[in-house]
Design a protein around this motif. Sequence first.
Motif, mmCIF file in Angstrom:
data_model
loop_
_atom_site.group_PDB
_atom_site.id
_atom_site.type_symbol
_atom_site.label_atom_id
_atom_site.label_comp_id
_atom_site.label_asym_id
_atom_site.label_seq_id
_atom_site.Cartn_x
_atom_site.Cartn_y
_atom_site.Cartn_z
ATOM 1 N N ASP A 24 0.842 -1.186 0.000
ATOM 2 C CA ASP A 24 0.000 0.000 0.000
ATOM 3 C C ASP A 24 0.881 1.241 0.000
ATOM 4 N N GLU A 27 -3.122 4.510 2.039
ATOM 5 C CA GLU A 27 -4.256 3.779 2.609
ATOM 6 C C GLU A 27 -5.545 4.527 2.282
ATOM 7 N N GLY A 28 -6.516 3.832 1.741
ATOM 8 C CA GLY A 28 -7.817 4.444 1.494
ATOM 9 C C GLY A 28 -8.665 4.437 2.751
ATOM 10 N N ASP A 29 -9.758 5.201 2.720
ATOM 11 C CA ASP A 29 -10.654 5.232 3.875
ATOM 12 C C ASP A 29 -12.101 5.024 3.468
ATOM 13 N N MET A 82 -8.271 -3.740 -0.236
ATOM 14 C CA MET A 82 -7.944 -2.352 -0.554
ATOM 15 C C MET A 82 -9.193 -1.502 -0.373
ATOM 16 N N LYS A 83 -9.013 -0.264 0.088
ATOM 17 C CA LYS A 83 -10.154 0.620 0.312
ATOM 18 C C LYS A 83 -10.161 1.753 -0.711
ATOM 19 N N GLY A 86 -7.485 4.490 -1.909
ATOM 20 C CA GLY A 86 -6.144 3.962 -1.719
ATOM 21 C C GLY A 86 -5.384 3.840 -3.030
ATOM 22 N N ARG A 88 -2.256 1.298 -4.446
ATOM 23 C CA ARG A 88 -1.541 0.073 -4.112
ATOM 24 C C ARG A 88 -0.642 -0.333 -5.280
ATOM 25 N N ASP A 117 -5.061 2.866 -8.339
ATOM 26 C CA ASP A 117 -5.865 3.699 -7.458
ATOM 27 C C ASP A 117 -7.283 3.133 -7.478
#
Length: 122
Positions: A24, A27-29, A82-83, A86, A88, A117
């Motif tokens: 990562d 980090e996605g939310d 994965m969020k 994010g 990666r 993305d």
Amino acid sequence: MTERTKPEFDAPSTPAPADLVIRDIIEGDGAEAKPGDTVTVHYAGVEFDSGEEFDSSWSRGKTLQAPLLSLVQGWQDGIPGMKVGGRRELIIPPHLAYGPAGGGHFLSGKTLIFIIDLVAVG
């Protein structure tokens, strides 16, 4: 999500890995991708050995929306968890990408690096 720019790739300093590498970068939310989801992504891909770009949604100016199950195994294994929001990196060996050399695809036998993305799931 803020629109990101096309990623830059760092030249690998190690030999190509035998197994999938997931890293990562951001980090996605948002919502988390699960196996079997349809995902919307922006991505760029380069060959591990040469660093040559072979594909990029940024270059086309539009995202890719597809069911994970329709994508190479390395994406099926590397995107779940994965969020949204994010970024990666996936380093995908041939057996999880387009198969061994001589397999008929121009990327057969090659280890690939993708930066992805995650824009949306669902």
